[in-house]
Design an enzyme around this catalytic site. Structure first.
Site, PDB file in Angstrom:
ATOM      1  N   HIS A 122       5.369  -2.544   0.662  1.00 37.50           N
ATOM      2  CA  HIS A 122       5.876  -1.571   1.206  1.00 37.50           C
ATOM      3  C   HIS A 122       6.878  -1.995   1.618  1.00 37.50           C
ATOM      4  CE1 HIS A 122       1.595  -1.725   0.590  1.00 37.50           C
ATOM      5  NE2 HIS A 122       1.797  -0.803   0.638  1.00 37.50           N
ATOM      6  N   ARG A 152       2.769   7.570  -3.767  1.00 39.47           N
ATOM      7  CA  ARG A 152       2.078   8.008  -4.430  1.00 39.47           C
ATOM      8  C   ARG A 152       0.331   8.334  -3.655  1.00 39.47           C
ATOM      9  NH1 ARG A 152      -2.498   5.376  -7.276  1.00 39.47           N
ATOM     10  NH2 ARG A 152      -2.643   6.175 -10.063  1.00 39.47           N
ATOM     11  N   HIS A 189       2.538  -4.489   2.942  1.00 40.22           N
ATOM     12  CA  HIS A 189       2.907  -5.941   1.897  1.00 40.22           C
ATOM     13  C   HIS A 189       4.385  -6.424   1.921  1.00 40.22           C
ATOM     14  CE1 HIS A 189      -0.933  -7.062   2.722  1.00 40.22           C
ATOM     15  NE2 HIS A 189      -1.162  -6.108   1.749  1.00 40.22           N
ATOM     16  N   THR A 234       0.977   4.797   7.272  1.00 38.49           N
ATOM     17  CA  THR A 234       0.834   3.821   6.874  1.00 38.49           C
ATOM     18  C   THR A 234      -0.987   4.094   7.617  1.00 38.49           C
ATOM     19  OG1 THR A 234       0.080   1.430   6.147  1.00 38.49           O
ATOM     20  CG2 THR A 234       1.244   1.687   7.963  1.00 38.49           C
ATOM     21  N   ARG A 235      -2.005   3.873   6.733  1.00 39.68           N
ATOM     22  CA  ARG A 235      -3.135   3.104   7.083  1.00 39.68           C
ATOM     23  C   ARG A 235      -3.656   1.763   7.274  1.00 39.68           C
ATOM     24  NH1 ARG A 235      -5.671   4.788   2.646  1.00 39.68           N
ATOM     25  NH2 ARG A 235      -7.871   3.501   2.969  1.00 39.68           N
TER      26      ARG A 235
END
Ligand code: PPS
Length: 568
Positions: free
Chosen positions: A203, A289, A200, A195-196
């Site tokens: 996730h 996605r 929340h 992740t970057r």
């Protein structure tokens, strides 16, 4: 080299302490290159084995094969070029067979490159083949075409010292260290989450379910190198991840930071993420996605399809040495008061969603962020570094001819803002700056540019730290004003106010008698007379002081600032 059950062969490019001392001594005689922040990320992953099997910056044969067919010259799957771009000046000093000292910004020797290939790549062709586009709205393309140097230097590396990090040191593991930890903890199946962005609830749900389905432990492995411009800084993000980590069952999830420089290369980048995670000892990578998506192109269209990365991963599943856990978007279903994969929502159920853009808007405006979307402590952390607009820093940048009224209006604005109160304000007036910051500078193009960039730098620091900077130089050149705008918009608000008082009026006022002197040729390069003033094309405000008063101008600006949300 290290062979372990976790992810196979791992390179180790650091030399022994004795060899490192020898290289440090020898490096004094060698040509030297200061690595850019991007290159520092790449070299860290090369040296610690995260980019195994690469053992240096790519040479020409590997580069060509990767660009054209996503493979190294020996046929190994490798999706993106890892190259060292250098300046024309340095390239002119080098020849294959020579050695090059690679240093960090402080001059610390990081590695020695044994140069095998030196060439000028066709960067447009590279962009087209690697990213599928030459559109500079793509951050990877913009980096390649607009910022990278035009020579590539390829060769093997001898690592002397790891790039230094002072932040979150306990969360920065090398592939070796992470594999050793997994071994110690008895983790045999590990699902990595790339992740970057801040995490929340969606996730957390997604990662929790993905790991559960794969019967794996979870590694939250966020990128803390360079990500997409405009992303939330990694310091804030890491504090958020630490809060999310507490939401998983005890001892099932871990957090470690990855100093990767992202290319935002979508499907190809997903393959790279998989290879890196394999090297860190993970057995699975969660691919959701629009993985590593670069955003919209100049026509507002997506560069890649939302599940294209998953498709490419599937195609190469056999070779990757790490499994993909494909995951679709999670959405909140109001009636069930829980998250569900988007395809498992009944038509009569209500889906609640807040897009990334909407989330940022709410943060910026200080609006409510519901608990179904994020955790209160994560939101609190984000609000600390992203206060609502009325508490964000901004710069009011006046530009206009000498005698146009900039200083008077800028001073008026200062008084008005002090009257409103509650904010730290600095006035950087043209004359004052020339006395205190730029006393050695004259009025040549070069000196004016330096002067304006200095003002821009100081204003950006003030803005970054939540203050208000009011600048009032002539700033006659459009390109320099653009540079200042970019510098400041990266950290806060920028309001350009063109004081559009016509030259005749300024000249007639001639308060300092400078126009008369300029006309008489006693002052050279005088703006409007013997040096150009490039009129701003799209300033936030344009004010003509002819026949008006400074008070009215100040009032107009204050209303604009209220309208933009910068003051309440
Ligand atoms: S610039 O172009 O933005 O760097 O200029 P700035 O720092 O605002 O300085 C402008 C003030 O310097 C005086 N001055 C001149 N202005 C323009 N051209 C020439 N050659 C020149 N020589 C001296 C002038 O008083 C400007 O002040 P303001 O307040 O703008 O009238």
């Amino acid at each position: 080299m290290l062979i372990s059950p976790y992810g196979g062969t791992l390179n180790q490019l650091y030399v022994t302490p004795e060899r490192a001392e020898q290289l440090k001594a020898e490096s004094r005689q060698l040509p030297s290159w200061d690595l850019t922040p991007r290159q520092l990320c790449d070299i860290e992953l090369l040296l610690n084995g995260a980019f195994s099997p690469l053992n240096g910056f790519m040479g020409r044969a590997d580069y060509d094969a990767v660009v054209q067919g996503m493979r190294l010259a020996d046929g190994t799957l490798w999706p993106l070029p890892v190259t060292l771009d250098i300046s024309d000046a340095l390239a002119a000093e080098l020849a294959p067979g020579m050695r090059l000292a690679l240093r960090d910004a402080e001059g610390v020797l990081i590695a020695i490159l044994s140069l095998q290939d030196l060439w000028q790549p066709d960067r447009h062709a590279e962009a087209q083949q690697v990213f599928g586009t030459q559109d500079c709205c793509h951050p990877g393309v913009a980096q390649l075409l607009e910022r990278n140097h035009s020579w590539y230097a390829g060769g093997t590396l001898e690592g002397v010292e790891a790039p230094n990090h002072v932040d979150f040191v306990t969360l920065r593991q090398t592939p070796r260290e992470l594999r050793a930890q997994f071994e110690k903890w008895g983790w045999r199946r590990i699902a990595a989450f790339q992740t970057r962005n801040p995490m929340h609830r969606a996730h957390q749900e997604l990662t929790f379910r993905a790991a559960k389905e794969a019967e794996a432990n979870l590694l939250i492995h966020p990128v803390v190198g360079l990500t997409k411009p405009g992303d939330i800084d990694h310091y804030t993000r890491v504090r958020c991840y630490e809060k999310v980590l507490k939401r998983y069952p005890d001892q099932t999830a871990a957090l470690s930071l990855l100093p990767l420089s992202m290319r935002m290369g979508g499907p190809r980048e997903a393959l790279l993420h998989a290879i890196i995670r394999r090297n860190y000892g993970c057995t699975h990578l969660i691919v959701g996605r629009d993985h590593a998506g670069p955003g919209k192109d100049s026509n507002g269209e997506d560069f890649y399809g939302p599940y294209e990365a998953q498709a490419l991963m599937k195609e190469h599943a056999e070779e990757l040495g790490i499994k993909m856990i494909p995951f679709e978007q999670m959405v909140y279903v109001r009636e069930r008061a829980e998250y569900a994969p988007a395809s498992r929502v009944h038509p009569d159920e209500t889906v609640l969603a807040i897009s990334g853009t909407e989330f940022r808007r709410r943060l910026r405006e200080g609006y409510e962020i519901p608990e179904w979307f994020s955790y209160p402590d994560v939101v609190e952390e984000l609000r600390k570094t992203h206060p609502p607009k009325a508490r964000q820093g901004f710069t009011v940048f006046f530009t206009g001819l000498s005698g146009s009224g900039k200083s008077t209006i800028a001073n008026g604005l200062l008084s008005k803002l002090l009257e409103i109160g509650g904010r730290a304000i600095t006035l950087l007036d043209g004359d004052v700056v020339r006395k205190h910051l730029s006393s050695e500078l004259g009025f040549s193009r070069e000196h004016r540019n330096l002067n304006i960039l200095r003002i821009g730098f100081v204003a950006s620091e003030i803005t970054k730290n939540g203050g208000i900077a009011i600048c009032a130089p002539i700033a006659p050149y459009a390109s320099t004003r653009r540079e200042v705008r970019e510098m400041i918009e990266a950290v806060g608000g920028f309001i350009e106010v063109h004081i559009n008082t016509p030259l005749e009026v300024c000249e007639e006022r001639d308060r300092k008698g400078l126009y008369a002197k300029a006309r008489a040729g006693l002052i050279k390069e005088f703006t409007g007379i013997s040096d150009p003033y490039e009129t701003p094309e799209t300033p936030e405000m344009r004010i003509d002081t002819t026949g008006s008063t400074p008070e009215k101008a100040v009032q107009e600006i204050v209303l604009k600032l209220i309208n933009l949300g910068y003051i309440k």
